[in-house]
Design a protein around this motif. Structure first.
Motif, PDB file in Angstrom:
ATOM      1  N   PRO A 135      14.029  44.449 127.934  1.00 57.35           N
ATOM      2  CA  PRO A 135      12.855  44.501 127.061  1.00 57.35           C
ATOM      3  C   PRO A 135      13.167  44.119 125.616  1.00 57.35           C
ATOM      4  O   PRO A 135      12.439  44.518 124.712  1.00 57.35           O
ATOM      5  CB  PRO A 135      12.463  45.970 127.150  1.00 57.35           C
ATOM      6  CG  PRO A 135      13.798  46.682 127.210  1.00 57.35           C
ATOM      7  CD  PRO A 135      14.697  45.776 128.010  1.00 57.35           C
ATOM      8  N   LEU A 136      14.250  43.389 125.384  1.00 48.48           N
ATOM      9  CA  LEU A 136      14.649  43.061 124.016  1.00 48.48           C
ATOM     10  C   LEU A 136      13.713  42.038 123.399  1.00 48.48           C
ATOM     11  O   LEU A 136      13.039  41.278 124.105  1.00 48.48           O
ATOM     12  CB  LEU A 136      16.088  42.543 124.012  1.00 48.48           C
ATOM     13  CG  LEU A 136      17.121  43.520 124.602  1.00 48.48           C
ATOM     14  CD1 LEU A 136      18.479  42.852 124.721  1.00 48.48           C
ATOM     15  CD2 LEU A 136      17.212  44.768 123.733  1.00 48.48           C
ATOM     16  N   ILE A 137      13.715  41.966 122.073  1.00 52.51           N
ATOM     17  CA  ILE A 137      12.779  41.105 121.369  1.00 52.51           C
ATOM     18  C   ILE A 137      13.027  39.628 121.662  1.00 52.51           C
ATOM     19  O   ILE A 137      12.100  38.810 121.615  1.00 52.51           O
ATOM     20  CB  ILE A 137      12.851  41.383 119.849  1.00 52.51           C
ATOM     21  CG1 ILE A 137      11.772  40.621 119.108  1.00 52.51           C
ATOM     22  CG2 ILE A 137      14.218  41.055 119.301  1.00 52.51           C
ATOM     23  CD1 ILE A 137      10.379  40.913 119.596  1.00 52.51           C
ATOM     24  N   GLY A 138      14.267  39.279 121.996  1.00 56.93           N
ATOM     25  CA  GLY A 138      14.546  37.887 122.338  1.00 56.93           C
ATOM     26  C   GLY A 138      13.771  37.416 123.549  1.00 56.93           C
ATOM     27  O   GLY A 138      13.417  36.230 123.653  1.00 56.93           O
TER      28      GLY A 138
ATOM     29  N   ALA B 201      13.574  48.162 119.684  1.00 56.95           N
ATOM     30  CA  ALA B 201      12.285  48.698 119.243  1.00 56.95           C
ATOM     31  C   ALA B 201      11.230  47.599 119.135  1.00 56.95           C
ATOM     32  O   ALA B 201      10.095  47.761 119.620  1.00 56.95           O
ATOM     33  CB  ALA B 201      12.454  49.408 117.902  1.00 56.95           C
ATOM     34  N   LEU B 202      11.590  46.476 118.520  1.00 61.86           N
ATOM     35  CA  LEU B 202      10.614  45.396 118.382  1.00 61.86           C
ATOM     36  C   LEU B 202      10.252  44.801 119.732  1.00 61.86           C
ATOM     37  O   LEU B 202       9.122  44.359 119.937  1.00 61.86           O
ATOM     38  CB  LEU B 202      11.159  44.321 117.452  1.00 61.86           C
ATOM     39  CG  LEU B 202      11.257  44.706 115.972  1.00 61.86           C
ATOM     40  CD1 LEU B 202      11.891  43.574 115.168  1.00 61.86           C
ATOM     41  CD2 LEU B 202       9.881  45.017 115.414  1.00 61.86           C
ATOM     42  N   GLY B 203      11.210  44.770 120.648  1.00 61.93           N
ATOM     43  CA  GLY B 203      10.889  44.287 121.987  1.00 61.93           C
ATOM     44  C   GLY B 203       9.886  45.165 122.696  1.00 61.93           C
ATOM     45  O   GLY B 203       8.941  44.694 123.334  1.00 61.93           O
ATOM     46  N   LEU B 204      10.051  46.489 122.569  1.00 67.08           N
ATOM     47  CA  LEU B 204       9.134  47.418 123.228  1.00 67.08           C
ATOM     48  C   LEU B 204       7.760  47.441 122.572  1.00 67.08           C
ATOM     49  O   LEU B 204       6.747  47.661 123.242  1.00 67.08           O
ATOM     50  CB  LEU B 204       9.736  48.832 123.208  1.00 67.08           C
ATOM     51  CG  LEU B 204      11.020  49.029 124.028  1.00 67.08           C
ATOM     52  CD1 LEU B 204      11.594  50.414 123.792  1.00 67.08           C
ATOM     53  CD2 LEU B 204      10.746  48.798 125.516  1.00 67.08           C
ATOM     54  N   LEU B 205       7.715  47.192 121.264  1.00 68.41           N
ATOM     55  CA  LEU B 205       6.455  47.298 120.524  1.00 68.41           C
ATOM     56  C   LEU B 205       5.810  45.947 120.229  1.00 68.41           C
ATOM     57  O   LEU B 205       4.804  45.889 119.534  1.00 68.41           O
ATOM     58  CB  LEU B 205       6.693  48.023 119.195  1.00 68.41           C
ATOM     59  CG  LEU B 205       7.278  49.433 119.288  1.00 68.41           C
ATOM     60  CD1 LEU B 205       7.603  49.967 117.898  1.00 68.41           C
ATOM     61  CD2 LEU B 205       6.322  50.367 120.010  1.00 68.41           C
ATOM     62  N   SER B 206       6.373  44.891 120.756  1.00 71.91           N
ATOM     63  CA  SER B 206       5.962  43.554 120.317  1.00 71.91           C
ATOM     64  C   SER B 206       4.588  43.131 120.809  1.00 71.91           C
ATOM     65  O   SER B 206       3.952  42.281 120.183  1.00 71.91           O
ATOM     66  CB  SER B 206       6.992  42.523 120.772  1.00 71.91           C
ATOM     67  OG  SER B 206       7.127  42.548 122.181  1.00 71.91           O
ATOM     68  N   GLY B 207       4.109  43.697 121.904  1.00 68.62           N
ATOM     69  CA  GLY B 207       2.815  43.262 122.432  1.00 68.62           C
ATOM     70  C   GLY B 207       1.680  43.415 121.431  1.00 68.62           C
ATOM     71  O   GLY B 207       1.105  42.425 120.958  1.00 68.62           O
TER      72      GLY B 207
END
Length: 465
Positions: free
Chosen positions: A372-375, A446-452
């Motif tokens: 789930p990483l932001i990349g 964190a950004l990956g999980l919250l990016s949506g």
């Protein structure tokens, strides 16, 4: 021409001058204090940029774009520069010229921001030159170390050629169109051979700053030979400015027949060359350098479909943010390990430095694009807009390259967990570098999980004026 429109940039200049003046009066053991005015200037620039977040206009006689793209470029560049500078005090502890590093870095960041915000070809040239000249100094900072001098010389020689091509390209486009102003150039007829040649040369010049083919050869040498804080900076910050400057260029000439195919071809060549070259590296910093080249190829995917896919620009911005955070995380780990670069040095790292091993793995997995990483979100957005823009073959090439990239990252990851440590636990640089690595890695998750929802709210409306 309100001066306040350039408030963030003026703050960087003031911070650079303050750091230089402070370096002139401090003893060597106190030169780390120059970090304070540099970080203060970056904080003021960030706050000022946030205050201008809703602006959408051209200023200073149309040479500077105050819009969403400039806002996000300012934010990403300021944040990346701050993380790099925090690594500097301990790294340069014994360097007599330590204080000047903060000044050169702030001026280089200013050049990158100017590239992203340029709304005039001459402004673009000045921005590229500012970023380049300061970059040469940063790359060769360790002038008593052969690798650093070699990195600086290669960066300088390739940059001299690329910048000359850029200037020639600008002259050709100005000569055929009769103006350098983006507002006047937008939609202009550029079908003549000279105008198309000029556009191709401008793309080549910006490819150098992006670290893409044909101006890519400096990246692995700088990643290996420059001081780690400088290597982290030079493999991230100029790319942000160059990628967004290229996007603006394609936006100006959506009907130029050869421009999109040229950028798509450079995208494939860049990502393929970067990934294949990284497969054979035995030095972690060179491996990250070649990986950085491949990431430039991915960024060019969004540039190739500028205006063809409605969300190409938000996808590019989000990918650049994800790449910057992951690359800085990897370099922060290397800085924390005092620049250990041979792959042999990373054997058994999970037993001697478990936090740094986990952090480096998160950085590499984000660069690959693993959820789930932001990349993952960054690359998924690129693939979607590329297909939406009618370049499905380019998305397929990028997917294949992503699979290839797994192999060289695994060459570092597997020995960290499955091989025996080489000697005693490695010495570390201190708390600041470890903190930067851990905080940046936490941001990847964190950004990956919250990016949506963040993507939908923050980037959904980004557009050029």
């Amino acid at each position: 021409m309100p001066v306040a429109d350039l408030g963030p940039e003026i703050a960087l200049i003031a911070g650079a001058i303050a750091a230089l003046l402070l370096a002139m009066v401090l003893p060597q053991r106190r030169l780390g204090w120059c970090l304070a005015p540099a970080l203060a200037a970056l904080a003021v620039a960030a706050l000022w940029a946030f205050a201008q977040a809703d602006a959408a206009r051209l200023t200073f006689s149309g040479t500077w774009a105050l819009d969403g793209v400039t806002f996000w470029a300012r934010g990403m560049i300021v944040a990346a520069t701050a993380l790099c500078l925090i690594l500097a005090p301990r790294w340069f502890e014994a360097d007599r010229r330590h204080g000047e590093f903060y000044t050169m870095t702030l001026f280089s960041a200013l050049g990158a921001i100017a590239m992203a915000g340029a709304a005039d070809l001459l402004q673009l040239v000045m921005a590229v030159l500012l970023s380049s000249v300061t970059g040469y100094v940063l790359a060769a900072w360790h002038r008593d170390w052969a690798l650093s001098v070699e990195a600086g010389m290669k960066y300088f020689l390739i940059g001299a050629l690329a910048n000359a091509l850029l200037v020639i390209g600008v002259i050709l486009v100005m000569g055929m169109a009769g103006t350098s102003d983006y507002a006047a150039l937008e939609g202009a007829e550029v079908s003549s051979p000279l105008a198309l040649t000029g556009l191709a040369l401008i793309v080549s010049g910006l490819a150098f700053k992006l670290g893409a083919v044909p101006g890519h050869a400096w990246v692995p040498d700088v990643a290996e030979g420059a001081p780690v804080p400088a290597a982290a900076f030079l493999t991230v910050v100029p790319k942000i400015g160059a990628a967004l400057a290229l996007y603006r260029l394609v936006h100006l000439f959506p009907d130029a027949e050869m421009l999109r195919p040229l950028i798509a071809a450079l995208s494939v060549l860049t990502m393929t060359l970067g990934n294949l070259a990284a497969l054979w590296q035995e030095d972690a910093r060179r491996l990250i350098g070649w990986s950085s080249v491949s990431q430039s190829g991915y960024a060019l995917m969004a540039v190739a479909v500028a205006d063809l896919a409605p969300h190409a620009l938000p996808a590019l911005i989000w990918f650049l943010a994800a790449y910057a955070l992951a690359n800085l995380t990897a370099f922060a780990v290397i800085a924390h390990l005092r620049g250990r670069t041979a792959l042999e040095d990373y054997k058994g790292l999970a037993r001697t430095q478990p936090a740094m091993a986990a952090t480096l793995i998160l950085a590499f997995l984000s660069l690959v694009g693993i959820p789930p990483l932001i990349g993952f979100v960054g690359k998924l957005g690129l693939f979607m807009v590329t297909i939406d823009g009618g370049y499905a073959w380019l998305a397929i090439a990028a997917m294949l390259n992503t699979v290839v990239s797994l192999f060289y990252y695994v060459r570092v990851i597997a020995p960290m967990y499955f091989a025996a440590p080489q000697g005693d636990a490695p010495a570390t640089l201190g708390v600041p570098s470890g903190a930067v690595a851990v905080v940046a890695a936490a941001g990847l998750v964190a950004l990956g999980l919250l990016s949506g929802p963040f993507l939908a709210e923050a980037f959904g409306e980004v557009a050029l004026p």
